[in-house]
Design a protein around this motif. Structure first.
Motif, short mmCIF file in Angstrom:
data_model
loop_
_atom_site.label_atom_id
_atom_site.label_comp_id
_atom_site.label_asym_id
_atom_site.label_seq_id
_atom_site.Cartn_x
_atom_site.Cartn_y
_atom_site.Cartn_z
N PHE A 84 0.84 -1.20 -0.01
CA PHE A 84 0.00 0.03 0.10
C PHE A 84 0.80 1.41 0.13
O PHE A 84 1.81 1.21 0.94
N SER A 85 0.64 2.23 -0.77
CA SER A 85 1.33 3.36 -1.02
C SER A 85 0.63 4.52 -0.12
O SER A 85 -0.49 4.79 -0.64
N MET A 86 1.26 4.93 0.88
CA MET A 86 0.43 5.60 1.52
C MET A 86 0.83 7.09 1.38
O MET A 86 -0.03 8.31 1.44
N ASP A 87 2.01 7.65 1.02
CA ASP A 87 2.25 8.95 0.86
C ASP A 87 2.23 9.34 -0.64
O ASP A 87 1.97 10.46 -0.91
N HIS A 88 2.75 8.49 -1.25
CA HIS A 88 2.92 8.79 -2.66
C HIS A 88 2.25 7.80 -3.54
O HIS A 88 2.86 6.58 -3.20
N PRO A 89 1.58 7.80 -4.75
CA PRO A 89 1.07 6.91 -5.47
C PRO A 89 1.86 5.95 -6.16
O PRO A 89 1.76 4.67 -6.33
N GLY A 90 3.35 6.40 -6.36
CA GLY A 90 4.17 5.61 -7.11
C GLY A 90 5.16 4.99 -6.36
O GLY A 90 6.03 4.04 -6.83
N ALA A 91 5.04 5.14 -5.02
CA ALA A 91 5.96 4.60 -4.25
C ALA A 91 6.13 2.91 -4.00
O ALA A 91 7.32 2.46 -4.56
N ALA A 92 5.33 2.15 -4.12
CA ALA A 92 5.22 0.80 -4.00
C ALA A 92 5.58 0.28 -5.48
O ALA A 92 6.43 -0.66 -5.59
N ALA A 93 4.88 0.94 -6.36
CA ALA A 93 5.52 0.32 -7.72
C ALA A 93 6.91 0.57 -8.15
O ALA A 93 7.55 -0.28 -8.75
N ARG A 94 7.21 1.88 -7.74
CA ARG A 94 8.88 2.15 -7.97
C ARG A 94 9.62 1.13 -7.31
O ARG A 94 10.70 0.62 -7.71
N LEU A 95 9.18 0.82 -5.97
CA LEU A 95 9.91 -0.09 -5.08
C LEU A 95 10.00 -1.34 -5.69
O LEU A 95 11.03 -2.08 -5.75
N PHE A 96 8.71 -1.98 -6.19
CA PHE A 96 8.87 -3.24 -6.85
C PHE A 96 9.41 -3.32 -8.20
O PHE A 96 10.07 -4.32 -8.46
N LYS A 97 9.47 -2.41 -8.88
CA LYS A 97 10.08 -2.24 -10.23
C LYS A 97 11.63 -2.33 -9.91
O LYS A 97 12.30 -3.24 -10.46
N ASP A 98 12.15 -1.68 -9.05
CA ASP A 98 13.78 -1.76 -8.56
C ASP A 98 13.71 -3.10 -7.94
O ASP A 98 15.09 -3.63 -8.18
N PHE A 99 13.23 -3.81 -7.21
CA PHE A 99 13.46 -4.61 -6.62
C PHE A 99 13.34 -6.02 -7.65
O PHE A 99 13.94 -6.95 -7.51
N GLY A 100 12.58 -6.06 -8.51
CA GLY A 100 12.39 -6.87 -9.40
C GLY A 100 13.35 -6.98 -10.54
O GLY A 100 13.65 -7.99 -11.21
N LYS A 101 14.23 -5.87 -10.67
CA LYS A 101 15.53 -6.02 -11.49
C LYS A 101 16.48 -6.82 -11.00
O LYS A 101 16.97 -7.63 -11.98
N ASP A 102 16.52 -6.86 -9.53
CA ASP A 102 17.29 -7.62 -9.22
C ASP A 102 17.16 -9.21 -8.72
O ASP A 102 18.06 -10.03 -8.95
N GLN A 103 15.66 -9.09 -8.54
CA GLN A 103 15.28 -10.44 -8.36
C GLN A 103 14.48 -11.14 -9.37
O GLN A 103 13.26 -10.71 -9.46
N LYS A 104 14.81 -11.88 -10.20
CA LYS A 104 14.01 -12.50 -11.53
C LYS A 104 12.95 -13.10 -10.99
O LYS A 104 12.07 -13.44 -11.79
N GLU A 105 12.87 -13.82 -9.74
CA GLU A 105 11.66 -14.54 -9.32
C GLU A 105 10.53 -13.65 -8.97
O GLU A 105 9.28 -14.14 -8.89
#
Length: 166
Positions: A84-105
């Motif tokens: 859930f992004s509480m302060d900024h609508p793109g926070a969770a998406a940005r976090l998951f996108k960056d995390f997904g670059k390193d974690q292919k699973e």
């Protein structure tokens, strides 16, 4: 471990409150990601005001009922990680996108913002949204450019006027 009905109701109420307060929601599958990587993701989530939870699919469906994100229920299949992004609508998406670059699973299933379901392939729609500070900085640079341009045009007009008078 089996949860009592009281515990289940508490989880549903807690997730429901988070969903109602969130600006956007991202649903992902974290199968195959190491515990150390998930711990780092949780740490980054806390730093970015992203509330991350692993919730049983059935309880998540109940919790998302009567919220703007109710349509995400169709993505509650298999292991589900909800952010859930509480302060900024793109926070969770940005976090998951960056995390997904390193974690292919790691796989983002879907997102929701302003009552619209956004497929995982369009994660950049949310992840690229500027933060409040970034938006203000862009606005200030545009205003600065506009005022500098106006000053240059004014000085050029003044120069032309003086040349014509001479």
């Amino acid at each position: 471990m089996a949860l009592s009905l009281k515990d289940k109701k508490a989880i549903v109420a807690d997730v429901n409150e988070a969903a109602k307060a969130a600006q956007s929601v991202v649903v992902a599958d974290s199968r195959g990601v190491t515990v150390a990587a998930m711990t780092e993701l949780r740490k980054q989530a806390r730093e970015n005001q992203v509330d991350m939870r692993v919730v049983r699919n059935t309880l998540a469906r109940f919790a998302f009922a009567d919220t703007p994100y109710e349509e995400l229920s169709e993505f509650f299949v298999g292991p589900t990680l909800v952010a859930f992004s509480m302060d900024h609508p793109g926070a969770a998406a940005r976090l998951f996108k960056d995390f997904g670059k390193d974690q292919k699973e790691f796989e983002v299933k879907a997102m929701a913002y302003a009552g619209e379901i956004i497929p995982a392939k369009d994660i950049d729609r949310l992840a690229s949204l500027p933060t409040y500070d970034e938006a203000i900085a862009k606005l200030m640079s545009v205003m600065k450019e506009a005022s500098a341009g106006k000053l240059v045009r004014t000085l050029a007009a003044l120069r032309d006027q003086k040349e014509e008078a001479a």
